[in-house]
Design an enzyme around this catalytic site. Structure first.
Site, PDB file in Angstrom:
ATOM      1  N   GLU A  84       0.815  -1.216   0.000  1.00  0.00           N
ATOM      2  CA  GLU A  84       0.000   0.000   0.000  1.00  0.00           C
ATOM      3  C   GLU A  84       0.846   1.263   0.000  1.00  0.00           C
ATOM      4  O   GLU A  84       0.308   2.366  -0.018  1.00  0.00           O
ATOM      5  CB  GLU A  84      -0.925  -0.004   1.230  1.00  0.00           C
ATOM      6  CG  GLU A  84      -1.879  -1.186   1.251  1.00  0.00           C
ATOM      7  CD  GLU A  84      -2.910  -1.137   2.375  1.00  0.00           C
ATOM      8  OE1 GLU A  84      -2.854  -0.199   3.196  1.00  0.00           O
ATOM      9  OE2 GLU A  84      -3.756  -2.040   2.417  1.00  0.00           O
TER      10      GLU A  84
ATOM     11  N   ASP B 254     -19.590   2.678  10.221  1.00  0.00           N
ATOM     12  CA  ASP B 254     -18.174   2.611   9.854  1.00  0.00           C
ATOM     13  C   ASP B 254     -17.857   3.631   8.753  1.00  0.00           C
ATOM     14  O   ASP B 254     -17.003   3.392   7.913  1.00  0.00           O
ATOM     15  CB  ASP B 254     -17.778   1.187   9.413  1.00  0.00           C
ATOM     16  CG  ASP B 254     -16.272   0.990   9.331  1.00  0.00           C
ATOM     17  OD1 ASP B 254     -15.516   1.830   9.857  1.00  0.00           O
ATOM     18  OD2 ASP B 254     -15.837   0.002   8.697  1.00  0.00           O
TER      19      ASP B 254
ATOM     20  N   LYS C 273     -15.992   7.882   3.477  1.00  0.00           N
ATOM     21  CA  LYS C 273     -16.723   6.659   3.144  1.00  0.00           C
ATOM     22  C   LYS C 273     -18.210   6.912   2.926  1.00  0.00           C
ATOM     23  O   LYS C 273     -18.868   6.171   2.200  1.00  0.00           O
ATOM     24  CB  LYS C 273     -16.563   5.656   4.288  1.00  0.00           C
ATOM     25  CG  LYS C 273     -15.278   4.851   4.283  1.00  0.00           C
ATOM     26  CD  LYS C 273     -15.427   3.760   5.341  1.00  0.00           C
ATOM     27  CE  LYS C 273     -14.156   2.990   5.592  1.00  0.00           C
ATOM     28  NZ  LYS C 273     -14.354   2.070   6.756  1.00  0.00           N
TER      29      LYS C 273
ATOM     30  N   TRP D  35      -9.282   4.191   1.586  1.00  0.00           N
ATOM     31  CA  TRP D  35      -8.027   4.941   1.777  1.00  0.00           C
ATOM     32  C   TRP D  35      -7.300   5.219   0.469  1.00  0.00           C
ATOM     33  O   TRP D  35      -6.282   5.918   0.467  1.00  0.00           O
ATOM     34  CB  TRP D  35      -7.086   4.195   2.738  1.00  0.00           C
ATOM     35  CG  TRP D  35      -6.738   2.816   2.274  1.00  0.00           C
ATOM     36  CD1 TRP D  35      -7.392   1.670   2.601  1.00  0.00           C
ATOM     37  CD2 TRP D  35      -5.695   2.443   1.357  1.00  0.00           C
ATOM     38  NE1 TRP D  35      -6.825   0.607   1.949  1.00  0.00           N
ATOM     39  CE2 TRP D  35      -5.785   1.047   1.186  1.00  0.00           C
ATOM     40  CE3 TRP D  35      -4.709   3.147   0.672  1.00  0.00           C
ATOM     41  CZ2 TRP D  35      -4.922   0.338   0.346  1.00  0.00           C
ATOM     42  CZ3 TRP D  35      -3.846   2.447  -0.169  1.00  0.00           C
ATOM     43  CH2 TRP D  35      -3.957   1.060  -0.325  1.00  0.00           C
TER      44      TRP D  35
END
Ligand code: CA
Length: 668
Positions: A61, A296, A323, A384
């Site tokens: 990542e 979340d 999100k 992300w």
């Protein structure tokens, strides 16, 4: 040789476009490069210049940094590499030797998003919560600090930033039951300068700051017993003129506000953007994208600073696509909401009220009694994966996810520290699809959106084949680079989205590319390696006709002529032993699996290829099953012992469930 990177150099980064000095290239995190040698006329001649292969298939990542011809990046297990950026020759590597059994306290594998460089040192946050400083010239450890309580299930996956001589680092672990905070350390000595907690602790212990006293007004019940969450696990941005550091915070722990705060309150500073004084860590303003978050819907996503012309006025803005599916434009001096619009279909709210800056909250969507199907789902409309802002087109490029989820309060929920505490009833029992990790009733999708932040409208999009795609780089060469779940690394015209070049890289790409220049030659670099949340929890595989290749750092240049070795061949899947357990044992094993194992091994025991697929265990693994699960026989691979929460009968039930899943997998 020390690397004299400091604030002056980073602030003036456009004067040295050949370097990539900080995570987002510049403090405003635009991930846009002024380099033009590789451009929309010649990008077809791009080829592989060199690559570095890691021995793992765990996913990469990291955004590499490049300083004066040296590349610094992180590989699997937090190992830092310094490489000759022209040839790939290794100059040094530093292995912080992270205890691999810590993986039990992570949601998303051995992810690390990269390093920071400052005044001759390279900084990294590790999966076991350390911040380490390594000499940029020799690769020797200079100092390290434990930034978290090692007894608690904290981890670090984000890249540090260095502002005003202070290294800033957050942490993760909301679902495991931790309290989020961000800490700044003196870059020279490692001494702590300030700490900003993102959620309040137990009021009986007193509040660390006035901001925590204010935040505690928005919580009810005994939230501190669950940690509360609000972890700042990824994004920061910095405005040197305003001397403001921006922090993006995560979801609550547990997810449901009913389980966490007696069903009431905004629960500050969950899912918020917070501005603090970069020198003191003092609170300046906040904007909460999702009050009382129960879904979340983290606001840890990439934040971009830019100066935009809005209604005839130049506004200093901060932009984020968290999100929750809305694109936010805030005044970054005051936190005032300038505009917000949804970039995907959403149903958790009907609108954002511009007067109050708050979303219209629908009580039923907090699922107090009945499950609700909401979009986006918990992996978000945007995770992300880095965006990019191109000042020429004025557009922000967003790696968008099209997802939804059945949210449902688990009335039997019991908080267990150190386990995955969502407070959700396990509704989704259907095995996931291979490529997108959705199910046949809930197929998912993904695209790259070119978004106009002024008019708050999509200008064009590129539809992707798989769900879990890479971050974005744009350049002044009219180019946009992005890797995808289908194993293609591609270049598009940044103004139109037309694809100009692609190369198959044998694995899915989730990281973001960078570009740099050495000796007058421009390079494009990207970490290629399939992994992260959606590979682990979602069990999504890259869209390939072969197993994913090893994790690799790939570097391209015009006329590059290196070749990758042939991709791996499909393995023969061994047959499981006969199922001797009763249907009840299989069922019990399934429940235990869903509570404890699925967070790494995937819903329905479907592996995304990042760690072994438990339906495909070899006879020897079946034979050693209890030694592994209870005895910790594979803890050196990251599979810790779970003897503290499982007994022998539990382990056998889980084993039976896996054999039953293997049998289902073998059915034609
Ligand atoms: Ca989360």
């Amino acid at each position: 040789m020390p690397v004299p990177v400091d604030g002056t150099r980073i602030i003036a980064a456009d004067r040295e476009p050949g370097n990539w000095l900080t995570h987002g290239r510049t403090y405003d995190e635009q991930r846009y490069s002024p380099l033009t040698q590789i451009n929309d006329e010649n990008v077809g001649e791009l080829g592989l210049a060199w690559y570095l292969e890691f021995p793992t298939r765990r996913g990469l990542e990291a955004t590499p940094l490049v300083v004066d011809g040296v590349m610094y990046t992180t590989g699997p297990w937090n190992v830092i590499y310094a490489l000759d950026a022209e040839t790939g020759r290794e100059l040094w590597r530093y292995d912080p030797k992270v205890p691999m059994e810590r993986l039990r306290y992570t949601c998303c594998g051995i992810s690390n998003r990269g390093v920071a460089v400052w005044n001759g040192k390279v900084y990294e946050g590790t999966i076991d919560g350390r911040l380490i400083a390594v000499d940029a010239g020799s690769g020797e450890l200079v100092w390290q600090v434990q930034t978290t309580d090692p007894e608690q299930p904290y981890s670090i996956t984000g890249a540090p930033r260095v502002v005003n001589g202070k290294v800033v680092i957050g942490n993760s672990g909301a679902e495991f039951g931790v309290r989020g905070y961000v800490t700044a350390y003196d870059a020279g000595t490692g001494e702590q300068v300030w700490r900003f907690y993102t959620v309040p602790g137990n009021p009986a212990d007193g509040f660390e700051t006035p901001a925590m006293e204010m935040a505690a007004e928005t919580w009810t019940g005994e939230w501190w017993k669950y940690g509360g969450g609000g972890t700042a696990w990824d994004s920061f941005a910095f405005d040197a003129e305003l001397n403001l550091l921006y922090i993006g915070t995560g979801n609550g722990g547990p997810w449901s506000r009913h389980a966490r705060s007696a069903g009431r309150g905004d629960n500050l500073f969950l899912s918020s953007i917070i501005a603090v004084n970069a020198d003191s860590g003092e609170y300046v303003w906040h904007y909460q994208t999702t009050p009382g978050d129960s879904w979340d819907y983290t606001a840890t996503q990439h934040m971009i600073l830019a100066d935009l012309e809005i209604d005839g006025e130049t506004r200093k803005v901060l932009m984020q696509a968290p999100k929750n599916g809305f694109f936010y434009v805030l005044d970054r001096a005051t936190g005032e909401l300038i505009s917000a619009n949804n970039f995907v279909p959403v149903n958790w709210t009907t609108r954002i009220d511009m007067e109050s800056g708050r979303p219209a909250l629908i009580p039923e969507n907090y699922y107090p009694e009945k499950p609700v199907v909401l979009r986006p789902g918990p992996i978000g409309a945007h995770n992300w994966k880095s965006m990019s802002y191109h000042p020429g087109t004025g557009l922000v490029y967003i790696p968008v996810l099209e997802t939804f989820f059945i949210y449902s309060n688990d009335p039997a929920f019991k908080y267990t520290p150190g386990l995955w505490n969502l407070g959700q009833a396990p509704e989704l029992t259907e095995p996931p699809n291979d490529a997108d990790g959705g199910t046949s009733s809930f197929p998912f999708g993904a695209h790259l959106a070119a978004w106009d932040p002024v008019s708050q409208r999509e200008v064009w999009r590129i539809q992707h084949k798989g769900l879990w795609n890479g971050g974005v780089l744009t350049t002044a060469g009219n180019l946009l680079f992005q890797g995808a779940a289908d194993g293609d690394f591609s270049a598009y015209r940044v103004d139109s989205g037309e694809r100009l070049w692609r190369i198959p890289v044998q694995t899915g790409i989730i990281a973001a590319p960078i570009t740099y220049m050495v000796d007058g030659e421009q390079y494009i670099a990207v970490n290629a390696g399939w992994g992260g949340t959606w590979s682990l929890i979602g069990g999504a595989r890259p869209v390939l006709d072969h197993p994913p290749a090893h994790d690799r750092l790939l570097v391209f240049k015009l006329g590059g002529d290196q070749q990758l070795p042939p991709p791996p061949e499909k393995p023969v899947i061994p047959a499981p032993p006969p199922l001797t357990a009763s249907a009840d044992q299989v069922k019990k094993g399934g429940v235990l699996y869903n509570n404890i194992c699925y967070v790494c091994h995937g819903a329905g025991a479907v592996s995304g290829g990042t760690i072994p697929d438990l339906r495909h265990m070899a006879p020897a693994t079946h034979g050693a099953f209890n030694d592994i699960v209870l005895g910790g026989a594979l803890s050196a691979n990251g599979m810790a012992s779970f003897a503290d929460v499982l007994n022998e009968a539990d382990a056998e039930a889980i084993h039976a469930y896996l054999i039953s899943r293997a049998n289902e997998d073998r059915q034609p």
